[in-house]
Write a protein that holds these residues in place. Structure first.
Motif, mmCIF file in Angstrom:
data_model
loop_
_atom_site.group_PDB
_atom_site.id
_atom_site.type_symbol
_atom_site.label_atom_id
_atom_site.label_comp_id
_atom_site.label_asym_id
_atom_site.label_seq_id
_atom_site.Cartn_x
_atom_site.Cartn_y
_atom_site.Cartn_z
ATOM 1 N N MET A 116 0.666 -1.440 -0.312
ATOM 2 C CA MET A 116 0.196 0.162 0.173
ATOM 3 C C MET A 116 0.363 1.179 -0.137
ATOM 4 O O MET A 116 1.852 1.280 1.060
ATOM 5 C CB MET A 116 -1.642 -0.249 1.754
ATOM 6 C CG MET A 116 -1.902 1.517 1.524
ATOM 7 S SD MET A 116 -3.077 1.635 2.821
ATOM 8 C CE MET A 116 -3.770 0.259 2.361
ATOM 9 N N ARG A 117 0.428 2.020 -0.578
ATOM 10 C CA ARG A 117 1.413 3.458 -0.843
ATOM 11 C C ARG A 117 0.698 4.243 -0.013
ATOM 12 O O ARG A 117 -0.931 4.864 0.528
ATOM 13 C CB ARG A 117 1.507 3.771 -2.306
ATOM 14 C CG ARG A 117 2.104 4.993 -2.454
ATOM 15 C CD ARG A 117 2.301 5.277 -3.733
ATOM 16 N NE ARG A 117 4.002 3.758 -4.623
ATOM 17 C CZ ARG A 117 3.221 3.368 -5.329
ATOM 18 N NH1 ARG A 117 2.185 3.967 -5.795
ATOM 19 N NH2 ARG A 117 3.657 2.530 -5.467
ATOM 20 N N ILE A 118 1.550 4.934 0.878
ATOM 21 C CA ILE A 118 0.723 5.722 1.851
ATOM 22 C C ILE A 118 1.433 7.359 1.647
ATOM 23 O O ILE A 118 2.680 7.744 0.938
ATOM 24 C CB ILE A 118 1.385 5.950 3.431
ATOM 25 C CG1 ILE A 118 0.495 4.561 2.926
ATOM 26 C CG2 ILE A 118 0.617 6.658 4.443
ATOM 27 C CD1 ILE A 118 0.597 3.089 4.955
ATOM 28 N N GLY A 167 4.288 -1.358 3.981
ATOM 29 C CA GLY A 167 4.150 -0.299 2.612
ATOM 30 C C GLY A 167 4.457 0.845 2.068
ATOM 31 O O GLY A 167 6.342 0.639 2.445
ATOM 32 N N GLU A 168 4.464 1.734 1.014
ATOM 33 C CA GLU A 168 5.537 2.727 0.596
ATOM 34 C C GLU A 168 5.669 3.755 1.173
ATOM 35 O O GLU A 168 3.853 4.210 0.746
ATOM 36 C CB GLU A 168 6.178 2.832 -0.913
ATOM 37 C CG GLU A 168 6.757 3.172 -1.589
ATOM 38 C CD GLU A 168 6.940 3.674 -2.856
ATOM 39 O OE1 GLU A 168 8.036 4.220 -3.520
ATOM 40 O OE2 GLU A 168 6.152 2.801 -2.841
ATOM 41 N N LEU A 169 6.049 4.896 1.746
ATOM 42 C CA LEU A 169 5.813 6.327 2.204
ATOM 43 C C LEU A 169 6.664 7.306 1.278
ATOM 44 O O LEU A 169 7.160 7.090 0.888
ATOM 45 C CB LEU A 169 6.258 6.658 3.348
ATOM 46 C CG LEU A 169 5.886 8.165 3.997
ATOM 47 C CD1 LEU A 169 4.722 7.855 4.326
ATOM 48 C CD2 LEU A 169 6.253 7.887 5.472
ATOM 49 N N ASP A 220 -2.051 6.525 -7.155
ATOM 50 C CA ASP A 220 -3.187 6.070 -6.736
ATOM 51 C C ASP A 220 -2.853 4.785 -4.581
ATOM 52 O O ASP A 220 -2.737 4.386 -4.831
ATOM 53 C CB ASP A 220 -2.688 4.390 -7.477
ATOM 54 C CG ASP A 220 -4.181 3.345 -7.095
ATOM 55 O OD1 ASP A 220 -5.000 4.018 -6.834
ATOM 56 O OD2 ASP A 220 -4.045 2.368 -7.586
ATOM 57 N N ALA A 221 -2.594 6.355 -4.372
ATOM 58 C CA ALA A 221 -2.455 5.921 -2.651
ATOM 59 C C ALA A 221 -3.616 5.058 -2.395
ATOM 60 O O ALA A 221 -4.529 5.437 -2.787
ATOM 61 C CB ALA A 221 -2.330 7.261 -2.156
ATOM 62 N N GLY A 222 -3.387 3.925 -1.306
ATOM 63 C CA GLY A 222 -4.708 3.679 -0.290
ATOM 64 C C GLY A 222 -4.942 4.735 0.173
ATOM 65 O O GLY A 222 -6.027 4.549 2.061
ATOM 66 N N ALA A 240 15.920 6.382 6.188
ATOM 67 C CA ALA A 240 16.535 5.882 5.379
ATOM 68 C C ALA A 240 17.178 4.108 6.419
ATOM 69 O O ALA A 240 17.550 3.188 6.753
ATOM 70 C CB ALA A 240 17.486 6.150 4.995
ATOM 71 N N SER A 241 17.250 5.111 8.018
ATOM 72 C CA SER A 241 17.509 4.475 9.445
ATOM 73 C C SER A 241 16.698 3.518 9.332
ATOM 74 O O SER A 241 17.308 2.289 10.553
ATOM 75 C CB SER A 241 18.367 5.431 10.584
ATOM 76 O OG SER A 241 17.434 5.717 11.074
ATOM 77 N N GLU A 242 15.642 3.178 9.405
ATOM 78 C CA GLU A 242 14.836 2.770 10.275
ATOM 79 C C GLU A 242 13.712 1.273 9.370
ATOM 80 O O GLU A 242 13.293 1.060 9.270
ATOM 81 C CB GLU A 242 13.278 3.686 10.723
ATOM 82 C CG GLU A 242 13.651 4.982 12.024
ATOM 83 C CD GLU A 242 12.548 5.432 12.323
ATOM 84 O OE1 GLU A 242 11.259 4.825 11.913
ATOM 85 O OE2 GLU A 242 12.073 6.024 13.462
ATOM 86 N N GLY A 243 14.659 1.351 7.598
ATOM 87 C CA GLY A 243 14.169 0.449 6.981
ATOM 88 C C GLY A 243 12.854 0.862 6.071
ATOM 89 O O GLY A 243 12.326 0.007 5.494
ATOM 90 N N ILE A 244 12.449 2.445 6.404
ATOM 91 C CA ILE A 244 10.992 2.413 6.046
ATOM 92 C C ILE A 244 11.191 2.057 4.544
ATOM 93 O O ILE A 244 12.075 2.844 3.225
ATOM 94 C CB ILE A 244 10.447 3.916 5.995
ATOM 95 C CG1 ILE A 244 10.364 3.407 8.266
ATOM 96 C CG2 ILE A 244 9.372 4.190 5.800
ATOM 97 C CD1 ILE A 244 9.444 2.884 8.670
ATOM 98 N N SER A 245 10.588 2.189 3.144
ATOM 99 C CA SER A 245 10.192 2.191 1.856
ATOM 100 C C SER A 245 9.917 3.339 1.958
ATOM 101 O O SER A 245 8.999 3.958 2.037
ATOM 102 C CB SER A 245 9.569 1.234 1.312
ATOM 103 O OG SER A 245 9.315 1.465 -0.079
ATOM 104 N N TYR A 246 10.747 4.614 0.937
ATOM 105 C CA TYR A 246 10.050 6.081 1.130
ATOM 106 C C TYR A 246 9.970 6.163 -0.015
ATOM 107 O O TYR A 246 10.976 5.696 -0.914
ATOM 108 C CB TYR A 246 10.741 6.329 1.873
ATOM 109 C CG TYR A 246 11.841 7.153 1.906
ATOM 110 C CD1 TYR A 246 12.863 7.871 1.282
ATOM 111 C CD2 TYR A 246 12.329 5.653 2.366
ATOM 112 C CE1 TYR A 246 14.118 8.450 1.837
ATOM 113 C CE2 TYR A 246 14.168 6.116 2.753
ATOM 114 C CZ TYR A 246 14.814 7.559 1.835
ATOM 115 O OH TYR A 246 16.418 7.899 1.899
ATOM 116 N N ARG A 247 9.869 7.675 -0.646
ATOM 117 C CA ARG A 247 10.011 8.769 -1.777
ATOM 118 C C ARG A 247 10.026 10.262 -0.790
ATOM 119 O O ARG A 247 8.589 10.038 -0.320
ATOM 120 C CB ARG A 247 9.509 8.697 -3.122
ATOM 121 C CG ARG A 247 9.919 7.023 -3.457
ATOM 122 C CD ARG A 247 9.493 7.303 -5.054
ATOM 123 N NE ARG A 247 7.914 6.838 -4.451
ATOM 124 C CZ ARG A 247 7.488 7.748 -5.885
ATOM 125 N NH1 ARG A 247 7.302 8.160 -6.463
ATOM 126 N NH2 ARG A 247 5.847 7.729 -5.551
#
Length: 137
Positions: free
Chosen positions: A1-3, A29-31, A92-94, A63-70
């Protein structure tokens, strides 16, 4: 899910971002963090530098918390609500996560309300987050 969450240097903005990170982790998900600037206006250089420093700190944290992000910055002359709604639609955010604060009826009338615009116009679910310590009046 994209947030999708906005980047705002306020207690409400920080609370919303913290919750968006938590939701991203929970949902694997990805943030997408959006920083919306009016653009075309001359900002004081000190403010821009401070935003940049905090944006870079956020990137290091994610990055240090391992979150997938942009992280994205928009300077298209839109309001923050327009940029967040468009980003949520384009991606197409959820879920869209926003910070809210109590405002007087006159304040809403004179200044408008980005949160209200997002709540009423979003095509995806919106999670509205208050900053800690806020009490209803």
């Amino acid at each position: 899910m994209r947030i999708v969450a906005g980047f705002l240097r306020s207690d409400e903005g920080r609370a919303a971002l913290d919750r968006a990170i938590e939701e991203t982790r929970l949902r694997d998900g990805e943030l997408l963090v959006v920083h919306s600037m009016k653009g075309g206006e001359r900002d004081e250089e000190r403010q821009v530098v401070t935003y940049r420093e905090e944006f870079e700190q956020l990137e290091s944290r994610l990055a240090s918390e391992g979150i997938s992000y942009r992280l994205v910055e928009y300077a298209r002359g839109n309001s923050p609500s327009e940029d967040l709604l468009q980003a949520a639609k384009d991606e197409d955010a959820g879920l869209l996560v926003i910070g809210i604060r109590r405002r007087s009826p006159v304040g809403k009338l004179v200044l408008g309300s980005n949160a209200q615009d997002i709540l009423l116009q979003s095509d995806c679910p919106v999670l509205a987050v208050k900053a800690g310590g806020q009490a209803d009046q």
